[in-house]
Design a protein around this motif. Sequence first.
Motif, PDB file in Angstrom:
ATOM      1  N   PRO A  28       0.802  -1.227   0.000  1.00  0.00           N
ATOM      2  CA  PRO A  28       0.000   0.000   0.000  1.00  0.00           C
ATOM      3  C   PRO A  28       0.838   1.282   0.000  1.00  0.00           C
ATOM      4  O   PRO A  28       0.422   2.284  -0.589  1.00  0.00           O
ATOM      5  CB  PRO A  28      -0.806  -0.108   1.304  1.00  0.00           C
ATOM      6  CG  PRO A  28      -0.847  -1.555   1.606  1.00  0.00           C
ATOM      7  CD  PRO A  28       0.440  -2.128   1.101  1.00  0.00           C
ATOM      8  N   VAL A  32      -0.816   3.942  -5.908  1.00  0.00           N
ATOM      9  CA  VAL A  32      -1.817   4.983  -6.149  1.00  0.00           C
ATOM     10  C   VAL A  32      -3.014   4.312  -6.820  1.00  0.00           C
ATOM     11  O   VAL A  32      -2.836   3.503  -7.744  1.00  0.00           O
ATOM     12  CB  VAL A  32      -1.261   6.114  -7.046  1.00  0.00           C
ATOM     13  CG1 VAL A  32      -2.381   7.052  -7.490  1.00  0.00           C
ATOM     14  CG2 VAL A  32      -0.195   6.899  -6.308  1.00  0.00           C
ATOM     15  N   VAL A  40      -8.167   8.018  -5.775  1.00  0.00           N
ATOM     16  CA  VAL A  40      -8.702   7.855  -4.416  1.00  0.00           C
ATOM     17  C   VAL A  40      -7.514   7.736  -3.468  1.00  0.00           C
ATOM     18  O   VAL A  40      -6.722   6.794  -3.578  1.00  0.00           O
ATOM     19  CB  VAL A  40      -9.599   6.599  -4.320  1.00  0.00           C
ATOM     20  CG1 VAL A  40     -10.109   6.416  -2.895  1.00  0.00           C
ATOM     21  CG2 VAL A  40     -10.757   6.692  -5.304  1.00  0.00           C
ATOM     22  N   THR A  41      -7.363   8.698  -2.574  1.00  0.00           N
ATOM     23  CA  THR A  41      -6.199   8.700  -1.677  1.00  0.00           C
ATOM     24  C   THR A  41      -6.327   7.574  -0.646  1.00  0.00           C
ATOM     25  O   THR A  41      -7.424   7.115  -0.341  1.00  0.00           O
ATOM     26  CB  THR A  41      -6.045  10.060  -0.973  1.00  0.00           C
ATOM     27  OG1 THR A  41      -7.266  10.350  -0.290  1.00  0.00           O
ATOM     28  CG2 THR A  41      -5.772  11.165  -1.968  1.00  0.00           C
ATOM     29  N   GLN A  42      -5.180   7.187  -0.101  1.00  0.00           N
ATOM     30  CA  GLN A  42      -5.157   5.964   0.717  1.00  0.00           C
ATOM     31  C   GLN A  42      -6.090   6.023   1.927  1.00  0.00           C
ATOM     32  O   GLN A  42      -6.669   5.004   2.312  1.00  0.00           O
ATOM     33  CB  GLN A  42      -3.727   5.672   1.177  1.00  0.00           C
ATOM     34  CG  GLN A  42      -3.608   4.270   1.776  1.00  0.00           C
ATOM     35  CD  GLN A  42      -2.182   3.881   2.105  1.00  0.00           C
ATOM     36  OE1 GLN A  42      -1.244   4.485   1.606  1.00  0.00           O
ATOM     37  NE2 GLN A  42      -2.013   2.883   2.936  1.00  0.00           N
ATOM     38  N   TRP A  45      -9.415   4.537   1.069  1.00  0.00           N
ATOM     39  CA  TRP A  45      -9.527   3.181   0.507  1.00  0.00           C
ATOM     40  C   TRP A  45     -10.524   2.331   1.283  1.00  0.00           C
ATOM     41  O   TRP A  45     -11.295   1.585   0.708  1.00  0.00           O
ATOM     42  CB  TRP A  45      -8.160   2.465   0.509  1.00  0.00           C
ATOM     43  CG  TRP A  45      -7.183   3.008  -0.478  1.00  0.00           C
ATOM     44  CD1 TRP A  45      -7.369   4.030  -1.371  1.00  0.00           C
ATOM     45  CD2 TRP A  45      -5.834   2.558  -0.661  1.00  0.00           C
ATOM     46  NE1 TRP A  45      -6.216   4.236  -2.092  1.00  0.00           N
ATOM     47  CE2 TRP A  45      -5.268   3.361  -1.685  1.00  0.00           C
ATOM     48  CE3 TRP A  45      -5.053   1.576  -0.073  1.00  0.00           C
ATOM     49  CZ2 TRP A  45      -3.951   3.192  -2.121  1.00  0.00           C
ATOM     50  CZ3 TRP A  45      -3.739   1.397  -0.492  1.00  0.00           C
ATOM     51  CH2 TRP A  45      -3.202   2.206  -1.514  1.00  0.00           C
TER      52      TRP A  45
END
Lengths: 65, 176
Positions: A28, A32, A40-42, A45
């Motif tokens: 992870p 990206v 979609v930023t971590q 998620w």
Amino acid sequence: MKIRLNGRTIECRSSRLTGLVREMGLAPSSVVAEVNLEVVTQEKWESTWIKDGDEIELLSFVGGG
Amino acid sequence: MKIGIAGIGGIGSNVARHLAQAKVSLVKIVDFDCVETANLNRQFYRTDQVGCKKTISLETNLHAIYPKMVIEMKDKKITPENVVSIFQDCSMVVEGFDHPHLKKMLMEKLAGTDKKIVSASGIAGRDLDTVKIKKLANCHIVGDFSSDQDKHALFPPKVALVAAVMAGIVLHQMEK
């Protein structure tokens, strides 16, 4: 459900983006994710549910610059 | 139009050189590092600049090509906290970091903005025909997407090739 992942149709077992990254065996910290043409930023998620027909790109960066 | 360059090593310094040769008038170069002897086979620096700041050295070298280039310099480490403010006045940002987690950080932090990003992933190894361009949201990514520099030796012509493709994307985007 079926999704498009990195240009290929696959059967996806994960219900959320976190699970898909794990299912694909990716680290992870270098990935990206783009879902239906939006990054979609971590931190999002875990709250991003995968739907049938989603187009997802997972790009795993490698070092060097 | 101001072009930001995050990290001026093998990728960033060579992209900057191409932009100077193309007479790009305004860039912002950001790095905290100094020139090392080991950099000289692939980065746009000279032997007499070893030990000097990369920002100041690159400014000198770019001005030798295009004296009218306005070069803003930041001798600073880029972090998740400052990346947005450092590049807020740039229309485009070239990513030239070493570490994958910094590449990801820059892309995620600037993803929701109107900036265009040009990034590198996979610049090591000797195979030149594996270099590709991928498009993700507002970002172009150039490289072979697999060769990590920790596992594969750097081959200077490949670094130069990726940087040239990235500069080509910047110039093409500027014309739009």
